[in-house]
Motif scaffolding. Structure first.
Motif, mmCIF file in Angstrom:
data_model
loop_
_atom_site.group_PDB
_atom_site.id
_atom_site.type_symbol
_atom_site.label_atom_id
_atom_site.label_comp_id
_atom_site.label_asym_id
_atom_site.label_seq_id
_atom_site.Cartn_x
_atom_site.Cartn_y
_atom_site.Cartn_z
ATOM 1 N N ILE A 237 35.957 40.202 55.749
ATOM 2 C CA ILE A 237 34.538 39.891 55.900
ATOM 3 C C ILE A 237 33.981 39.661 54.499
ATOM 4 C CG2 ILE A 237 32.292 40.743 56.683
ATOM 5 C CD1 ILE A 237 33.945 42.566 58.651
ATOM 6 N N VAL A 238 33.458 38.470 54.269
ATOM 7 C CA VAL A 238 32.870 38.123 52.980
ATOM 8 C C VAL A 238 31.366 38.141 53.151
ATOM 9 C CG1 VAL A 238 32.656 36.350 51.190
ATOM 10 C CG2 VAL A 238 34.869 36.719 52.330
ATOM 11 N N MET A 239 30.715 38.982 52.344
ATOM 12 C CA MET A 239 29.264 39.117 52.410
ATOM 13 C C MET A 239 28.649 38.515 51.153
ATOM 14 S SD MET A 239 29.072 42.990 53.894
ATOM 15 C CE MET A 239 27.479 42.823 54.689
ATOM 16 N N CYS B 10 29.272 36.534 56.252
ATOM 17 C CA CYS B 10 27.937 37.108 56.439
ATOM 18 C C CYS B 10 27.085 36.630 55.266
ATOM 19 C CB CYS B 10 27.986 38.635 56.462
ATOM 20 S SG CYS B 10 28.841 39.332 57.868
ATOM 21 N N ALA B 11 26.199 35.699 55.551
ATOM 22 C CA ALA B 11 25.358 35.124 54.496
ATOM 23 C C ALA B 11 24.077 34.592 55.125
ATOM 24 C CB ALA B 11 26.105 33.995 53.780
ATOM 25 N N SER C 53 34.376 33.272 62.137
ATOM 26 C CA SER C 53 33.079 33.646 62.693
ATOM 27 C C SER C 53 32.062 33.726 61.563
ATOM 28 C CB SER C 53 33.160 34.965 63.465
ATOM 29 O OG SER C 53 33.661 35.991 62.656
ATOM 30 N N ARG C 54 30.812 33.584 61.947
ATOM 31 C CA ARG C 54 29.708 33.576 60.983
ATOM 32 C C ARG C 54 28.557 34.434 61.511
ATOM 33 N NH1 ARG C 54 29.991 28.903 57.653
ATOM 34 N NH2 ARG C 54 31.735 27.575 58.251
ATOM 35 N N PHE C 55 27.898 35.116 60.580
ATOM 36 C CA PHE C 55 26.727 35.906 60.922
ATOM 37 C C PHE C 55 25.672 35.664 59.857
ATOM 38 C CE2 PHE C 55 30.212 37.953 63.017
ATOM 39 C CZ PHE C 55 29.686 38.280 64.254
ATOM 40 N N GLY D 230 22.757 36.815 57.561
ATOM 41 C CA GLY D 230 22.368 38.075 56.946
ATOM 42 C C GLY D 230 23.554 39.006 56.808
ATOM 43 N N PHE D 231 23.267 40.291 56.722
ATOM 44 C CA PHE D 231 24.328 41.259 56.451
ATOM 45 C C PHE D 231 24.554 42.229 57.596
ATOM 46 C CE2 PHE D 231 22.595 40.152 52.191
ATOM 47 C CZ PHE D 231 23.644 39.315 51.865
ATOM 48 N N THR D 232 24.077 41.879 58.778
ATOM 49 C CA THR D 232 24.372 42.691 59.935
ATOM 50 C C THR D 232 25.805 42.388 60.343
ATOM 51 O OG1 THR D 232 22.086 42.620 60.636
ATOM 52 C CG2 THR D 232 23.715 43.253 62.293
ATOM 53 N N LEU D 233 26.656 43.397 60.228
ATOM 54 C CA LEU D 233 28.067 43.188 60.525
ATOM 55 C C LEU D 233 28.320 43.182 62.020
ATOM 56 C CD1 LEU D 233 29.659 45.472 57.817
ATOM 57 C CD2 LEU D 233 29.704 42.996 57.908
ATOM 58 N N PRO D 234 29.331 42.421 62.433
ATOM 59 C CA PRO D 234 29.685 42.435 63.850
ATOM 60 C C PRO D 234 30.194 43.824 64.221
ATOM 61 C CG PRO D 234 31.365 41.299 62.567
ATOM 62 C CD PRO D 234 30.217 41.588 61.642
ATOM 63 N N PRO D 235 29.930 44.263 65.441
ATOM 64 C CA PRO D 235 30.413 45.591 65.834
ATOM 65 C C PRO D 235 31.935 45.615 65.835
ATOM 66 C CG PRO D 235 29.448 44.432 67.708
ATOM 67 C CD PRO D 235 29.227 43.585 66.507
ATOM 68 N N SER D 236 32.498 46.644 65.216
ATOM 69 C CA SER D 236 33.945 46.759 65.152
ATOM 70 C C SER D 236 34.325 48.201 64.886
ATOM 71 C CB SER D 236 34.497 45.881 64.026
ATOM 72 O OG SER D 236 35.877 46.102 63.871
ATOM 73 N N ASN D 237 35.347 48.623 65.557
ATOM 74 C CA ASN D 237 35.903 49.940 65.293
ATOM 75 C C ASN D 237 37.192 49.806 64.511
ATOM 76 O OD1 ASN D 237 33.901 51.436 66.585
ATOM 77 N ND2 ASN D 237 34.811 51.042 68.581
ATOM 78 N N GLU D 238 37.485 48.613 64.096
ATOM 79 C CA GLU D 238 38.726 48.348 63.381
ATOM 80 C C GLU D 238 38.719 49.035 62.027
ATOM 81 O OE1 GLU D 238 41.463 46.738 64.546
ATOM 82 O OE2 GLU D 238 40.368 46.692 66.429
ATOM 83 N N LYS D 239 39.788 49.722 61.743
ATOM 84 C CA LYS D 239 39.928 50.352 60.431
ATOM 85 C C LYS D 239 40.811 49.486 59.536
ATOM 86 C CE LYS D 239 38.922 54.992 61.872
ATOM 87 N NZ LYS D 239 37.665 55.265 61.305
#
Length: 160
Positions: free
Chosen positions: A13-15, A38-39, A52-54, A56-65
């Motif tokens: 994820i690049v913010m 995320c930009a 995928s694109r979002f 702002g800086f609201t990250l997609p929901p993820s439980n991935e570690k």
């Protein structure tokens, strides 16, 4: 018979939309990363490729570690981006910026009540110290650092 496991691609994820963020987004797919950008809406055109694109800086929901996040905002909402990254479950977070800047942001976020242990996953400045100067060189050093972090211990287990 040859069996090859099909593992999920690591997520990067690049913010932000700095020159380093753009170079990182261009380089990451070559190494098999699933790329999320995320930009700000007005900066999305800077990124040719993304899974995928979002806005702002609201990250997609993820439980991935296994997610990797790189905050490369270059002074534009550094605090908001780093806060979102720290509150995520990402395995590794890189911050493109000086040690002084990350220390100041960390102090501010801890004053807001974010526990100090959440900052243990943050590496700042991001990337291996290869003497990088240009955006492309810094992006390469960041990809190398993520690969080294991700692959630690794998080569020794392959020898047995």
């Amino acid at each position: 018979m040859f069996v090859e496991p099909m593992l999920p691609r690591p997520a990067l994820i690049v913010m932000g939309a700095s020159p380093v963020a753009v170079a990182l987004a261009e380089l990451a797919p070559r190494f098999g990363f699933q790329l999320t950008i995320c930009a700000a809406a007005e900066d999305q055109h800077l990124f040719a490729e993304a899974d995928s694109r979002f806005e702002g800086f609201t990250l997609p929901p993820s439980n991935e570690k296994q997610d990797f996040i790189v905050v490369s905002t270059q002074g534009r909402d550094d605090e908001a981006a780093l806060k979102a990254a720290i509150l995520s479950n990402a395995a590794h977070i890189g911050f493109v910026g000086s040690r002084r800047k990350i220390a100041a942001i960390t102090e501010t976020l801890m004053a807001e009540g974010i526990p100090v242990e959440r900052f243990a996953r943050v590496k700042g400045p991001a990337g291996l110290d290869i003497g990088a100067i240009t955006a492309d060189e810094i992006a390469l050093s960041i990809i190398a650092e993520i690969i080294a972090w991700r692959r630690q211990g794998e080569r020794t287990s392959m020898k047995t």
